[in-house]
Design a protein around this motif. Structure first.
Motif, PDB file in Angstrom:
ATOM      1  N   GLY A  38       0.812  -1.212   0.000  1.00  0.00           N
ATOM      2  CA  GLY A  38       0.000   0.000   0.000  1.00  0.00           C
ATOM      3  C   GLY A  38       0.846   1.262   0.000  1.00  0.00           C
ATOM      4  N   ILE A  39       1.911   1.246   0.783  1.00  0.00           N
ATOM      5  CA  ILE A  39       2.820   2.396   0.836  1.00  0.00           C
ATOM      6  C   ILE A  39       3.504   2.591  -0.508  1.00  0.00           C
ATOM      7  N   ARG A  40       4.004   1.505  -1.094  1.00  0.00           N
ATOM      8  CA  ARG A  40       4.651   1.612  -2.415  1.00  0.00           C
ATOM      9  C   ARG A  40       3.673   2.128  -3.469  1.00  0.00           C
ATOM     10  N   ALA A  41       2.445   1.637  -3.442  1.00  0.00           N
ATOM     11  CA  ALA A  41       1.444   2.082  -4.419  1.00  0.00           C
ATOM     12  C   ALA A  41       1.133   3.568  -4.249  1.00  0.00           C
ATOM     13  N   PHE A  42       1.010   4.021  -3.002  1.00  0.00           N
ATOM     14  CA  PHE A  42       0.739   5.433  -2.749  1.00  0.00           C
ATOM     15  C   PHE A  42       1.872   6.297  -3.294  1.00  0.00           C
ATOM     16  N   PRO A  88      -2.369  18.216  -3.444  1.00  0.00           N
ATOM     17  CA  PRO A  88      -3.796  18.117  -3.749  1.00  0.00           C
ATOM     18  C   PRO A  88      -4.445  16.772  -3.431  1.00  0.00           C
ATOM     19  N   PHE A  89      -3.661  15.756  -3.142  1.00  0.00           N
ATOM     20  CA  PHE A  89      -4.241  14.435  -2.926  1.00  0.00           C
ATOM     21  C   PHE A  89      -4.637  14.160  -1.481  1.00  0.00           C
ATOM     22  N   GLN A 148      -6.281  14.911   6.562  1.00  0.00           N
ATOM     23  CA  GLN A 148      -4.898  14.426   6.396  1.00  0.00           C
ATOM     24  C   GLN A 148      -3.929  15.602   6.350  1.00  0.00           C
ATOM     25  N   ALA A 149      -4.284  16.647   5.597  1.00  0.00           N
ATOM     26  CA  ALA A 149      -3.422  17.833   5.496  1.00  0.00           C
ATOM     27  C   ALA A 149      -3.230  18.468   6.870  1.00  0.00           C
ATOM     28  N   ALA A 150      -4.303  18.567   7.640  1.00  0.00           N
ATOM     29  CA  ALA A 150      -4.206  19.146   8.978  1.00  0.00           C
ATOM     30  C   ALA A 150      -3.305  18.300   9.871  1.00  0.00           C
ATOM     31  N   LEU A 151      -3.437  16.988   9.788  1.00  0.00           N
ATOM     32  CA  LEU A 151      -2.598  16.105  10.590  1.00  0.00           C
ATOM     33  C   LEU A 151      -1.126  16.311  10.241  1.00  0.00           C
TER      34      LEU A 151
END
Length: 79
Positions: free
Chosen positions: A23-27, A44-45, A50-53
């Motif tokens: 999953g990490i590699r795919a991301f 943008p993704f 997530q951006a706030a974190l």
């Protein structure tokens, strides 16, 4: 001082993303390379949460800053 070390998989889990190696590699394959002029949290993704974190972790939590920096570097590496 807390000397915690967080793994990439833990950050991905915090972000609500697949946290296994595949999953990490795919991301990373999907989203790299991130343009030099874009801050990691402004990519943008990310969802707003997530951006706030990411912003919070890099600004306020030194324990997570290192792994967030590693994610930033990984996303800027050419595919």
């Amino acid at each position: 001082m807390d000397a915690s070390f967080h793994r990439f998989s833990e950050l991905f889990a915090q972000l609500g993303l697949p946290a296994d190696d595949a999953g990490i590699r795919a991301f990373l394959a999907t989203h790299a390379p991130l343009a030099a002029g874009i801050a990691l949290a402004d990519a943008p993704f990310w969802t707003p949460a997530q951006a706030a974190l990411l912003r919070d972790e890099i600004l306020e939590d030194a324990d997570w800053a290192e792994v967030v920096d590693r994610l930033d570097a990984a996303l800027r590496a050419p595919g």
